[in-house]
Every structure is written in structure tokens, then in C-alpha cells.
Design a protein around this motif. Sequence first.
Motif, mmCIF file in Angstrom:
data_model
loop_
_atom_site.group_PDB
_atom_site.id
_atom_site.type_symbol
_atom_site.label_atom_id
_atom_site.label_comp_id
_atom_site.label_asym_id
_atom_site.label_seq_id
_atom_site.Cartn_x
_atom_site.Cartn_y
_atom_site.Cartn_z
ATOM 1 N N THR A 198 0.855 -1.195 0.000
ATOM 2 C CA THR A 198 0.000 0.000 0.000
ATOM 3 C C THR A 198 0.887 1.240 0.000
ATOM 4 O OG1 THR A 198 -1.727 -1.168 1.216
ATOM 5 C CG2 THR A 198 -1.815 1.234 1.274
ATOM 6 N N LYS A 199 1.959 1.184 0.792
ATOM 7 C CA LYS A 199 2.871 2.338 0.857
ATOM 8 C C LYS A 199 3.533 2.610 -0.498
ATOM 9 C CE LYS A 199 3.925 2.239 5.750
ATOM 10 N NZ LYS A 199 4.776 1.786 6.823
ATOM 11 N N ALA A 200 3.664 1.542 -1.318
ATOM 12 C CA ALA A 200 4.306 1.705 -2.622
ATOM 13 C C ALA A 200 3.325 2.160 -3.706
ATOM 14 C CB ALA A 200 4.935 0.375 -3.034
ATOM 15 N N ALA A 201 2.045 2.253 -3.363
ATOM 16 C CA ALA A 201 1.040 2.626 -4.374
ATOM 17 C C ALA A 201 1.111 4.128 -4.674
ATOM 18 C CB ALA A 201 -0.359 2.253 -3.870
ATOM 19 N N SER A 202 0.402 4.525 -5.738
ATOM 20 C CA SER A 202 0.413 5.955 -6.116
ATOM 21 C C SER A 202 -0.647 6.745 -5.363
ATOM 22 C CB SER A 202 0.140 6.089 -7.616
ATOM 23 O OG SER A 202 1.104 5.396 -8.338
ATOM 24 N N GLY A 203 -1.517 6.047 -4.682
ATOM 25 C CA GLY A 203 -2.565 6.746 -3.924
ATOM 26 C C GLY A 203 -3.355 5.744 -3.108
ATOM 27 N N LEU A 204 -4.121 6.277 -2.162
ATOM 28 C CA LEU A 204 -4.898 5.405 -1.265
ATOM 29 C C LEU A 204 -6.286 6.009 -1.076
ATOM 30 C CD1 LEU A 204 -5.090 3.115 0.873
ATOM 31 C CD2 LEU A 204 -3.957 4.643 2.498
ATOM 32 N N ILE A 205 -7.294 5.148 -1.242
ATOM 33 C CA ILE A 205 -8.684 5.592 -1.041
ATOM 34 C C ILE A 205 -9.230 4.899 0.203
ATOM 35 C CG2 ILE A 205 -11.039 5.572 -1.977
ATOM 36 C CD1 ILE A 205 -9.862 5.190 -4.734
ATOM 37 N N PHE A 206 -9.972 5.646 1.013
ATOM 38 C CA PHE A 206 -10.733 5.048 2.116
ATOM 39 C C PHE A 206 -12.215 5.246 1.871
ATOM 40 C CE2 PHE A 206 -6.764 5.824 4.528
ATOM 41 C CZ PHE A 206 -6.601 4.564 5.088
ATOM 42 N N ASN A 207 -13.003 4.216 2.218
ATOM 43 C CA ASN A 207 -14.464 4.373 2.221
ATOM 44 C C ASN A 207 -14.866 4.809 3.630
ATOM 45 O OD1 ASN A 207 -17.201 4.282 1.711
ATOM 46 N ND2 ASN A 207 -17.367 2.051 1.973
ATOM 47 N N SER A 208 -14.637 6.092 3.903
ATOM 48 C CA SER A 208 -14.994 6.632 5.215
ATOM 49 C C SER A 208 -15.273 8.111 5.020
ATOM 50 C CB SER A 208 -13.840 6.404 6.198
ATOM 51 O OG SER A 208 -14.228 6.809 7.498
ATOM 52 N N SER A 209 -15.331 8.837 6.111
ATOM 53 C CA SER A 209 -15.572 10.270 5.982
ATOM 54 C C SER A 209 -14.737 11.001 7.022
ATOM 55 C CB SER A 209 -17.078 10.517 6.149
ATOM 56 O OG SER A 209 -17.333 11.498 7.107
ATOM 57 N N LYS A 210 -14.276 12.197 6.666
ATOM 58 C CA LYS A 210 -13.476 12.991 7.610
ATOM 59 C C LYS A 210 -14.285 13.307 8.855
ATOM 60 C CE LYS A 210 -10.020 15.554 5.085
ATOM 61 N NZ LYS A 210 -9.733 16.789 4.394
ATOM 62 N N GLU A 211 -15.599 13.458 8.666
ATOM 63 C CA GLU A 211 -16.471 13.781 9.789
ATOM 64 C C GLU A 211 -16.404 12.686 10.845
ATOM 65 O OE1 GLU A 211 -16.890 14.785 6.868
ATOM 66 O OE2 GLU A 211 -17.399 16.891 7.194
ATOM 67 N N LEU A 212 -16.045 11.489 10.417
ATOM 68 C CA LEU A 212 -16.027 10.339 11.310
ATOM 69 C C LEU A 212 -14.626 10.036 11.826
ATOM 70 C CD1 LEU A 212 -18.250 8.335 12.092
ATOM 71 C CD2 LEU A 212 -17.576 6.927 10.130
ATOM 72 N N GLU A 213 -13.630 10.132 10.958
ATOM 73 C CA GLU A 213 -12.305 9.609 11.312
ATOM 74 C C GLU A 213 -11.181 10.599 11.009
ATOM 75 O OE1 GLU A 213 -11.918 5.097 11.168
ATOM 76 O OE2 GLU A 213 -12.726 5.561 9.196
ATOM 77 N N GLU A 214 -11.412 11.864 11.315
ATOM 78 C CA GLU A 214 -10.394 12.861 10.967
ATOM 79 C C GLU A 214 -9.087 12.636 11.748
ATOM 80 O OE1 GLU A 214 -11.610 16.964 10.866
ATOM 81 O OE2 GLU A 214 -9.960 17.267 9.425
ATOM 82 N N ASN A 215 -9.208 12.352 13.045
ATOM 83 C CA ASN A 215 -7.996 12.162 13.860
ATOM 84 C C ASN A 215 -7.178 10.986 13.347
ATOM 85 O OD1 ASN A 215 -8.642 14.227 15.520
ATOM 86 N ND2 ASN A 215 -9.660 12.939 17.067
ATOM 87 N N GLU A 216 -7.877 9.912 13.004
ATOM 88 C CA GLU A 216 -7.177 8.701 12.551
ATOM 89 C C GLU A 216 -6.522 8.963 11.186
ATOM 90 O OE1 GLU A 216 -10.360 8.663 13.901
ATOM 91 O OE2 GLU A 216 -9.341 8.161 15.766
ATOM 92 N N LEU A 217 -7.188 9.788 10.383
ATOM 93 C CA LEU A 217 -6.635 10.142 9.073
ATOM 94 C C LEU A 217 -5.325 10.910 9.245
ATOM 95 C CD1 LEU A 217 -7.209 10.100 6.024
ATOM 96 C CD2 LEU A 217 -8.308 12.323 6.304
ATOM 97 N N ILE A 218 -5.305 11.825 10.198
ATOM 98 C CA ILE A 218 -4.084 12.602 10.459
ATOM 99 C C ILE A 218 -2.969 11.650 10.908
ATOM 100 C CG2 ILE A 218 -3.052 14.349 11.995
ATOM 101 C CD1 ILE A 218 -5.911 15.696 11.965
#
Length: 450
Positions: A198-218
Motif C-alpha cells: 500500500t505504501k508503494a502505491a500511487s494513492g490510497l482511497i478510504f471508504n470513510s468520511s473525515k467527519e467520522l475519522e479525521e484524527n485517525e486520518l491525520i
Amino acid sequence: MGRRLVLFPVPFQGHINPMIQLANLLHSKGFTIIIIHTKFNSPDQSKYPDFTFHIIPDGLAEEHDDEASTSDITLFLKQLNFNCFVPFRECLANLLSNVENEDPISCLITDTNWYFTQDIADGFKLPRIAFRTCSICCFLAYQLLPLFREKGYLQKQDSQLEVRLTEFPPLKVKDIPFMKSRDHRVVDKFIRQMIEKTKAASGLIFNSSKELEENELIKIGQHICIPTFVLGPLHKYFPASSSSLLKQDRTAISWLDKQAPKSVIFVSFGSIAEMDEAQLSEVAWGIANSKQPFLWVIRPGLLQNSQELVRLPNGFLEAEDGRGYIVKWAPQQEVLAHPAVGAFWTHSGWNSTLESICEGVPMICSPFFGDQMVNSRFVNDVWKIGVQLEKGLARGEIEMVIRRLMSEKEGEEIRATAMSLKEKINSSLEEHGGSSNQSLESFIDYIVSL
Ligand code: UDP
């Protein structure tokens, strides 16, 4: 400008649904969609006349053909990663060579669990976007597994199970995600490869929302330095029903139509979780003793080693006294949106969790394995929109938690919190200023620029 995209879903219900939803979303934005898929659990092509499908041999024995789940997930996925390498590379090579009158392929979008696809993408110099169909909080927990191992938490000794992890509050030792497998070395290697690729990929998508998981995203940003896009909840754009592998029993809806508002507990443990007879009996008696109306999904395979209809414990039908309705597979999204549903007793799979949050339905959580443990802890302790069954499946606790949620003041507060989170998460999809909508626009700009 490349407008063709190649998507490759992992062949399980909880992974197929969000991948097909993403495909639909990108198609609605003008992209041409090509789906490569395994023979096992292949999607129904007739439902997507606008997509092109390519089936690849997956090397699985014939007896797997009609199964929608398997009992050793990690071993199964590892095997699929191995078996699909050559057929996938050949299929992609064909697609890349047939470019006459076609737009170029701009990127590959594959599930993070398809770690083998990164090397193939690199070989063709084709950018790969990894799609994580589970929660960000769970992905973060996987990132921290080496640290948890170093601290000795992974042995999960009984005396430690309830200890909170200072490295990742509010998780407890017992919530550390583990994948279902007979061999822990297989799990360790699988997760290591999944993260590395995953770290070697060109991008990463999550099926989530910032409203829900902003801290974890950071926090994820401290581990993974590739462009990351949070596009969910994807089922709000396109429902999961079209990609259902099992036939959804719509009589569940007509039964719900006859029930009082917010009175029914919807009980469903997703497409993979299994239980033994003793656990099934605890579930049955827990619901019956609660005296609450219920809609219960008993899918083939929920009872270990049984694809047949399950025999319920003696005396159960008399005890539930016509308050319940049982189906093999439900139109879950519609059920959760139904006014009669008052709570969702779930295994805390990520799609189920998102679907429940989006309808403001409070949850009772019984996680079985993997990301479910982390999702469940977040529902209970962080978002405070449900109650986790802390003792596994035990009729006494089940009955008590149902009562707390359905008829006590605590339940009212949880319901109010769930309703306000529903508003927040749904606002993330708004066209002007919604965080997921903005992320989608950035994602489209990004893949067009690749
Ligand atoms: N689902 C369904 N009918 C059911 C039970 C589940 O359509 O009776 C769908 C549900 O809406 C969700 C998916 O199956 O989209 C299950 O995914 P999840 O991530 O919750 O769990 P998994 O099956 O991967 O453990």
C-alpha cells in the motif's frame, strides 16, 4: 487524458460492494470502467451493462464455487494472491496492448488486500491506487501491530485483555485486530505485505468520511506518505443491493411495515462470520428473553460447517411467541432505513457500521475478528452510538444490553448521538463543501493527471 480505469475487487461481499459503488461513482463522472474479477464470487455482469468485465481463473477448487465465505480468510486470500498473479498479469497485458481506438488506461484501482498487484502495476509502469474498504481506525491499528508485538500485547493473555492500549486509546488489548487463520505467521506476513505494497502505491482511497475519522486520518499520514482520499460513505451514492451475492429476501420489508416505529432489533452478522451451536443458542435465547421484536438474518454458513437451514434451540419458537422474523439474507440498507428498526445488532463489519451510522440506527456490537474489533470499540467508546457486548455471546448480557438500548435513558442518549452523527456523515457528501465530495474532486484531478 486517460479515461479508462481498471478495477479489481477482492471477491467477498464486504469488499465487492464498495468497489462496485466506487466503479459506479467514477462511471458517473465520465470514466470508462473495466472490472477484472475472479471466478469465485464473480459479480452479476448483467446488472452493469456500462462496464466491461474480464474474468480470470483463480485456481480454486470447484467446491468453492458457490461459497460466499470461507473459514480461514487469511490463508484463502494469500492463496488467491498467489494464484491470480499470472492470470491477472496476462489479462492486464492484453488490455494494455489493445489500445487501438481506445483511450489509454490511466490507472489500476485494486483492494489493498491484493498486494500482488503492486509489482504487476510497477512492471507495466501503470499507477496503482490502493482501495482500503475497511475503516481508517483499523488500518491504523494494523500499522501499529509491530509496536503491539514488541510490547507483548499480541499474546493476549487473559490478565491483559481489558487493559487499555496507551499507544492507541481507547483500544483494549482484546481489540487488537487479528485475522482469522490457523497459522499466525501467515497473518503476520499477509499484513506486512499488504501494508508495504500500500505504501508503494500511487494513492490510497478510504471508504470513510473525515467527519467520522479525521484524527485517525491525520495519524495515518504519519505512516503513509502517498496521496490519500476519503470518499465515503460510498453506499450513499449507489446502494449495495445490486452487488449482493445472495438473493435479498424482500418479505423482510413487508414484515417491518407491520411493526411499531423503532421497536425492532435487526440482527445480522454479515457475510463471513461463523458461530458454533452453543453461540447460536446464546444469540437465540438472548433475543427471545429480551421480549423485543426482531428481524434476524441467518445466512447459510452462519452456523459453522452448515450450508443448510439452521435448527433453532428447542423451545425458542414458543419463547419468542411470534415477535420475530427470520430471513436468509435481507436488503440490509433498506432495513436499516426502515422506521420500525430501533437498533442493529451487528458483527461490526465496516459496511454494516457505515450503513447503520448513515441511518442513525444505534448498534449492539459483537465483533468476531479483524477490523470488527476496532470498529466496535470506536462505536462504543469514541462515537458513542452503540454498546459492545464485552463478554462475547452470552444470553444474560445480550438481554441486558437490548434493554439498556431499547427502553432506558442511556438508550435515548445513544440514539440522539447516533442521529446527530447521521447528519454529520451525510453532510460530507454535499456537493458544495462536503469533505468527501471535495476529496472526490481532488481524486479525479489526481488520476487524470497521472
Ligand atoms: N448485507 C446484505 N444483507 C444481509 C446482510 C448483509 O445485503 O442480510 C450486506 C450489507 O449491507 C453490507 C455487506 O453485506 O453491505 C456486509 O459487509 P460488512 O463489511 O458489514 O461485513 P462482512 O460481510 O464483510 O463481514
